[in-house]
Design a protein around this motif. Structure first.
Motif, PDB file in Angstrom:
ATOM      1  N   GLY A 346       0.874  -1.112  -0.065  1.00  0.00           N
ATOM      2  CA  GLY A 346       0.082  -0.047  -0.293  1.00  0.00           C
ATOM      3  C   GLY A 346       0.799   1.197   0.091  1.00  0.00           C
ATOM      4  N   CYS A 347       0.447   2.309  -0.291  1.00  0.00           N
ATOM      5  CA  CYS A 347       0.906   3.629  -0.621  1.00  0.00           C
ATOM      6  C   CYS A 347       0.122   4.651   0.008  1.00  0.00           C
ATOM      7  CB  CYS A 347       1.553   3.879  -1.927  1.00  0.00           C
ATOM      8  SG  CYS A 347       2.389   5.634  -2.097  1.00  0.00           S
ATOM      9  N   PHE A 348       0.447   5.194   0.690  1.00  0.00           N
ATOM     10  CA  PHE A 348      -0.491   6.199   1.594  1.00  0.00           C
ATOM     11  C   PHE A 348       0.175   7.539   1.604  1.00  0.00           C
ATOM     12  CE2 PHE A 348      -3.939   3.988   4.339  1.00  0.00           C
ATOM     13  CZ  PHE A 348      -4.091   3.075   3.522  1.00  0.00           C
ATOM     14  N   ARG A 349      -0.832   8.525   0.761  1.00  0.00           N
ATOM     15  CA  ARG A 349      -0.124  10.052   0.673  1.00  0.00           C
ATOM     16  C   ARG A 349      -1.257  10.787   1.239  1.00  0.00           C
ATOM     17  NH1 ARG A 349      -0.184   9.230  -5.300  1.00  0.00           N
ATOM     18  NH2 ARG A 349      -1.463   7.401  -4.903  1.00  0.00           N
ATOM     19  N   SER A 358       4.098  10.543   3.887  1.00  0.00           N
ATOM     20  CA  SER A 358       3.635   9.614   3.085  1.00  0.00           C
ATOM     21  C   SER A 358       4.244   8.447   3.319  1.00  0.00           C
ATOM     22  CB  SER A 358       3.964   9.868   1.573  1.00  0.00           C
ATOM     23  OG  SER A 358       3.130  11.196   1.090  1.00  0.00           O
ATOM     24  N   ARG A 359       3.751   7.079   2.842  1.00  0.00           N
ATOM     25  CA  ARG A 359       4.417   5.861   3.464  1.00  0.00           C
ATOM     26  C   ARG A 359       4.087   4.663   2.622  1.00  0.00           C
ATOM     27  NH1 ARG A 359       1.476   6.633   9.200  1.00  0.00           N
ATOM     28  NH2 ARG A 359       1.758   8.560   8.480  1.00  0.00           N
ATOM     29  N   LEU A 360       5.046   3.592   2.920  1.00  0.00           N
ATOM     30  CA  LEU A 360       4.369   2.211   2.351  1.00  0.00           C
ATOM     31  C   LEU A 360       3.536   1.727   3.688  1.00  0.00           C
ATOM     32  CD1 LEU A 360       7.442   0.852   0.709  1.00  0.00           C
ATOM     33  CD2 LEU A 360       5.650   2.391  -0.083  1.00  0.00           C
ATOM     34  N   ARG A 361       2.120   1.274   3.408  1.00  0.00           N
ATOM     35  CA  ARG A 361       1.483   0.690   4.516  1.00  0.00           C
ATOM     36  C   ARG A 361       1.485  -0.809   4.098  1.00  0.00           C
ATOM     37  NH1 ARG A 361      -3.959  -1.203   5.112  1.00  0.00           N
ATOM     38  NH2 ARG A 361      -4.831  -0.708   6.850  1.00  0.00           N
ATOM     39  N   LEU A 362       1.917  -1.589   5.030  1.00  0.00           N
ATOM     40  CA  LEU A 362       2.324  -3.017   4.828  1.00  0.00           C
ATOM     41  C   LEU A 362       1.302  -3.951   5.660  1.00  0.00           C
ATOM     42  CD1 LEU A 362       6.270  -2.891   5.218  1.00  0.00           C
ATOM     43  CD2 LEU A 362       4.780  -2.406   2.954  1.00  0.00           C
ATOM     44  N   THR A 363       0.751  -4.954   5.186  1.00  0.00           N
ATOM     45  CA  THR A 363      -0.060  -5.747   6.008  1.00  0.00           C
ATOM     46  C   THR A 363       0.217  -7.107   5.689  1.00  0.00           C
ATOM     47  OG1 THR A 363      -1.875  -5.543   4.413  1.00  0.00           O
ATOM     48  CG2 THR A 363      -2.008  -4.050   6.165  1.00  0.00           C
ATOM     49  N   VAL A 364       0.683  -7.852   6.558  1.00  0.00           N
ATOM     50  CA  VAL A 364       1.054  -9.361   6.495  1.00  0.00           C
ATOM     51  C   VAL A 364      -0.224 -10.013   6.555  1.00  0.00           C
ATOM     52  CG1 VAL A 364       3.540  -9.075   6.850  1.00  0.00           C
ATOM     53  CG2 VAL A 364       1.921  -9.615   8.614  1.00  0.00           C
ATOM     54  N   ARG A 365      -0.061 -11.318   6.453  1.00  0.00           N
ATOM     55  CA  ARG A 365      -1.301 -12.073   6.750  1.00  0.00           C
ATOM     56  C   ARG A 365      -0.886 -13.477   7.601  1.00  0.00           C
ATOM     57  NH1 ARG A 365      -1.209 -12.217   1.281  1.00  0.00           N
ATOM     58  NH2 ARG A 365      -0.962 -14.441   1.297  1.00  0.00           N
ATOM     59  N   ALA A 366      -1.715 -14.102   8.306  1.00  0.00           N
ATOM     60  CA  ALA A 366      -1.668 -15.038   9.189  1.00  0.00           C
ATOM     61  C   ALA A 366      -1.184 -16.272   8.201  1.00  0.00           C
ATOM     62  CB  ALA A 366      -2.697 -15.445  10.129  1.00  0.00           C
ATOM     63  N   ASP A 367      -1.495 -16.358   7.078  1.00  0.00           N
ATOM     64  CA  ASP A 367      -1.113 -17.767   6.281  1.00  0.00           C
ATOM     65  C   ASP A 367       0.067 -17.585   5.822  1.00  0.00           C
ATOM     66  OD1 ASP A 367      -2.037 -15.587   4.462  1.00  0.00           O
ATOM     67  OD2 ASP A 367      -2.857 -17.132   3.234  1.00  0.00           O
ATOM     68  N   LEU A 368       0.783 -16.499   5.937  1.00  0.00           N
ATOM     69  CA  LEU A 368       2.238 -16.405   5.258  1.00  0.00           C
ATOM     70  C   LEU A 368       3.437 -17.123   6.020  1.00  0.00           C
ATOM     71  CD1 LEU A 368       2.375 -12.529   4.160  1.00  0.00           C
ATOM     72  CD2 LEU A 368       1.827 -14.722   2.833  1.00  0.00           C
ATOM     73  N   ASP A 369       4.099 -17.715   5.470  1.00  0.00           N
ATOM     74  CA  ASP A 369       5.288 -18.706   6.447  1.00  0.00           C
ATOM     75  C   ASP A 369       6.412 -17.586   6.419  1.00  0.00           C
ATOM     76  OD1 ASP A 369       6.799 -18.628   3.872  1.00  0.00           O
ATOM     77  OD2 ASP A 369       6.056 -20.631   3.657  1.00  0.00           O
ATOM     78  N   ILE A 370       7.428 -18.073   7.406  1.00  0.00           N
ATOM     79  CA  ILE A 370       8.327 -17.054   7.704  1.00  0.00           C
ATOM     80  C   ILE A 370       9.423 -16.671   6.698  1.00  0.00           C
ATOM     81  CG2 ILE A 370      10.711 -17.103   9.149  1.00  0.00           C
ATOM     82  CD1 ILE A 370       9.083 -18.487  11.239  1.00  0.00           C
ATOM     83  N   ALA A 371       9.691 -17.800   5.751  1.00  0.00           N
ATOM     84  CA  ALA A 371      10.411 -17.762   4.374  1.00  0.00           C
ATOM     85  C   ALA A 371       9.950 -16.610   3.654  1.00  0.00           C
ATOM     86  CB  ALA A 371      10.726 -18.904   3.806  1.00  0.00           C
ATOM     87  N   THR A 372       8.519 -16.590   3.542  1.00  0.00           N
ATOM     88  CA  THR A 372       7.930 -15.674   2.622  1.00  0.00           C
ATOM     89  C   THR A 372       8.120 -14.260   3.260  1.00  0.00           C
ATOM     90  OG1 THR A 372       6.394 -17.163   1.704  1.00  0.00           O
ATOM     91  CG2 THR A 372       5.735 -14.797   1.564  1.00  0.00           C
ATOM     92  N   VAL A 373       7.753 -14.247   4.614  1.00  0.00           N
ATOM     93  CA  VAL A 373       7.824 -12.730   5.368  1.00  0.00           C
ATOM     94  C   VAL A 373       9.465 -12.143   5.024  1.00  0.00           C
ATOM     95  CG1 VAL A 373       7.832 -11.620   7.573  1.00  0.00           C
ATOM     96  CG2 VAL A 373       6.060 -13.213   6.958  1.00  0.00           C
ATOM     97  N   ASP A 374      10.445 -13.044   5.276  1.00  0.00           N
ATOM     98  CA  ASP A 374      11.832 -12.553   5.131  1.00  0.00           C
ATOM     99  C   ASP A 374      12.259 -12.213   3.568  1.00  0.00           C
ATOM    100  OD1 ASP A 374      12.081 -12.824   7.535  1.00  0.00           O
ATOM    101  OD2 ASP A 374      13.232 -14.983   7.326  1.00  0.00           O
ATOM    102  N   HIS A 375      11.441 -12.994   2.598  1.00  0.00           N
ATOM    103  CA  HIS A 375      11.540 -12.821   1.196  1.00  0.00           C
ATOM    104  C   HIS A 375      11.185 -11.137   0.759  1.00  0.00           C
ATOM    105  CE1 HIS A 375      12.049 -13.215  -3.060  1.00  0.00           C
ATOM    106  NE2 HIS A 375      10.648 -13.115  -3.166  1.00  0.00           N
ATOM    107  N   VAL A 376      10.030 -10.893   1.259  1.00  0.00           N
ATOM    108  CA  VAL A 376       9.234  -9.904   0.969  1.00  0.00           C
ATOM    109  C   VAL A 376      10.108  -8.623   1.739  1.00  0.00           C
ATOM    110  CG1 VAL A 376       7.229 -10.875   0.300  1.00  0.00           C
ATOM    111  CG2 VAL A 376       7.468  -9.794   2.654  1.00  0.00           C
ATOM    112  N   ALA A 377      10.535  -8.800   2.823  1.00  0.00           N
ATOM    113  CA  ALA A 377      11.410  -7.716   3.295  1.00  0.00           C
ATOM    114  C   ALA A 377      12.543  -7.461   2.583  1.00  0.00           C
ATOM    115  CB  ALA A 377      11.793  -8.194   4.924  1.00  0.00           C
TER     116      ALA A 377
END
Length: 390
Positions: A346-349, A358-377
Motif C-alpha cells: 500500500g502507498c498512503f499519501r 507519505s508511507r508504505l502501508r504493509l499488512t502481512v497475513r496469518a497464512d504467510l510462512d517465515i520464509a515468505t515474510v523474510d523474502h518480501v522484506a
C-alpha cells in the motif's frame, strides 16, 4: 414518444468540467494522482496491501460457504433488508457474530462504510453533540457530517479533550466516536479512557473495530473484548466482514433496542440493497474458522512484528505496519518498484496522511510462512534503496 437530444454547451462558453483537466495535472505534479491497481487471477505477486489479515478470502472453506449460499439464495439479495433482502442466513450470521463478540444483538449492512454512516446518523442529529478525533476513518467522518449534529474534533487519543468537550456541552445527548485500531498506522485508541469519559458525562461511545476483529483480543474478538467491555452499557461497536473475515459487509453491535432503532432509522440500512448471499455465506464460514483456531490472530501478529523489524518500521500494535518515506513521489516510486519485483504494498499519501509522512502501508497475513515474510522484506528494502530512500 419524447425524443431526447444531447445537451451541448452554449456557444462561446467554456466546458463546465474543463477545470477537471487542471485538477488532474496538479494532482500528478504533486504525486497525489491515484489509479486503481488491477489484480489478475494468475498473478504471483505477494499481496501486502490487502486487509485480508487472516488470509481467509481464498480459504477453501470460505469459498465453499460463499458457493453454498449462492446455490441456496442466488447471486443477489434481491431487495432492501426490509423487503426481500433478509434471509435466514443473514439472521444466523448476525446472531453468531453477536455471540462471538459478546453483544446481545447485531445488524449487518452491505459495507462497513454504510454501517458507520448509518449508525452515527441514526444516533445523533440536530441538537446533539458528536466528539470525534483526528484519526477516525473517512466513514466515521462522513457519518458525523451527515448527522447535522454539532461536531467537536479533538487530537487523536486525547481523552482529556473529549472529557472537556462533553463537560462543556449544552446539548442533552452526546456521542463519542473513534476507531479502536487506527487504520493508517495500526495504533490502538485509548478505548477504556474514552469509555470512562463518555459514561461520566452521560454520553454513548461508538467504537469502530474494523482493524481489531481477528487481530486483537481473546481469539481475535477485538480490542473492546480485550479490555473486558464487550456488551457494556452505552457502548456501540461497528466492525466489518471485509478484513479478517475475508468477505464483504459491515456490522453494528449493541443492545436489542439499538438494532431495532437502526432498522427504523438508519437510512443506509433502509434504502440499500441487502448484503449479498455470497458475502453472508463466506463471512459465516470465516467466522467458524476463527472460532475453531484462536491461534490465527497470534500468527498474524508474529508475522507483523517480524516484517516490521526487518524493514525498520515501528513494532505494530495490530496488523498494520507503517514505513514512513516522507514525500509522495518517492513513496509512489517505491511502491511501484515493489510491484515490479513481485510484492504489492500500500502507498498512503495526503490527504490520507499528514504532509511529509507519505508511507508504505504493509499488512502481512496469518497464512504467510517465515520464509515468505523474510523474502518480501528483502524486496521492500531493495526497492527503498533504489528510489533513494535508504
Amino acid at each position: 414518444m419524447t425524443t431526447l437530444h444531447p445537451i451541448s454547451a452554449p456557444v462561446g462558453t467554456d466546458d463546465a468540467l474543463a477545470w477537471l483537466n487542471d485538477e488532474a495535472v496538479a494532482l500528478r505534479e504533486l504525486g497525489l494522482h491515484r489509479d486503481p491497481v488491477v489484480r489478475r487471477p494468475e498473478a504471483t505477486t505477494v499481496n501486502l496491501a490487502s486487509n485480508d489479515y487472516l488470509g481467509l478470502s481464498t480459504h477453501s472453506a470460505v469459498m465453499t460457504g460463499a458457493q453454498a449460499a449462492v446455490e441456496a439464495w442466488g447471486t443477489g439479495s434481491t431487495g432492501s433488508r426490509l423487503v426481500t433482502g433478509t434471509t435466514v442466513a443473514h439472521i444466523d450470521l448476525e446472531d453468531d457474530l453477536a455471540d462471538f463478540l459478546g453483544f446481545p444483538a447485531a445488524l449487518a449492512f452491505s459495507s462497513g462504510y454504510l454501517a458507520n454512516v448509518g449508525a452515527i446518523t441514526a444516533l445523533a442529529g440536530r441538537g446533539d453533540l458528536i466528539v470525534s478525533d483526528t484519526g477516525t476513518h473517512a466513514s466515521l467522518i462522513d457519518g458525523c457530517r451527515l448527522s447535522r449534529a454539532r461536531v467537536v474534533v479533538v487530537e487523536r487519543g486525547d481523552h482529556a479533550a473529549v472529557r472537556n468537550a462533553l463537560r462543556e456541552r449544552t446539548e442533552e445527548r452526546a456521542l463519542v466516536v473513534t476507531d479502536s485500531v487506527y487504520s493508517i498506522d495500526g495504533e490502538p485508541a485509548p478505548i477504556a479512557e474514552l469509555y470512562a469519559a463518555a459514561r461520566d458525562h452521560r454520553a454513548a461511545l461508538l467504537v469502530d473495530e474494523a482493524h481489531a476483529l481477528g487481530v486483537r483480543g481473546p481469539g481475535g474478538r477485538g480490542l473492546v473484548a480485550e479490555l473486558g467491555l464487550s456488551g457494556a452499557p452505552d457502548l456501540v461497536v461497528t466492525t466489518v466482514l471485509s478484513k479478517s473475515l475475508g468477505a464483504q459487509g459491515g456490522v453494528v453491535l449493541g443492545p436489542p433496542v439499538l438494532r431495532s432503532h437502526l432498522i427504523d432509522r438508519a437510512r443506509t440500512f433502509i434504502f440499500d440493497t441487502g448484503l449479498n448471499p455470497a458475502a453472508v455465506g463466506a463471512a459465516h464460514a470465516a467466522l467458524g474458522l476463527l472460532r475453531a483456531d484462536p491461534s490465527l490472530p497470534q500468527r498474524l501478529r508474529d508475522n507483523a512484528h517480524r516484517l516490521a523489524a526487518a524493514v525498520g518500521a515501528p513494532a505494530p500494535a495490530a496488523a498494520v505496519i507503517s514505513k514512513i518515506v516522507g514525500e509522495p513521489q518517492p513513496a509512489v516510486a517505491a511502491a511501484a518498484d515493489c510491484r515490479e519485483h513481485g510484492v504489492f504494498v500500500g502507498c498512503f499519501r495526503p490527504p490520507s496522511v499528514p504532509a511529509g509522512t507519505s508511507r508504505l502501508r504493509l499488512t502481512v497475513r496469518a497464512d504467510l510462512d517465515i520464509a515468505t515474510v523474510d523474502h518480501v522484506a528483502d524486496i521492500i528494502n531493495a526497492s527503498l534503496r533504489r528510489v533513494g530512500v535508504r
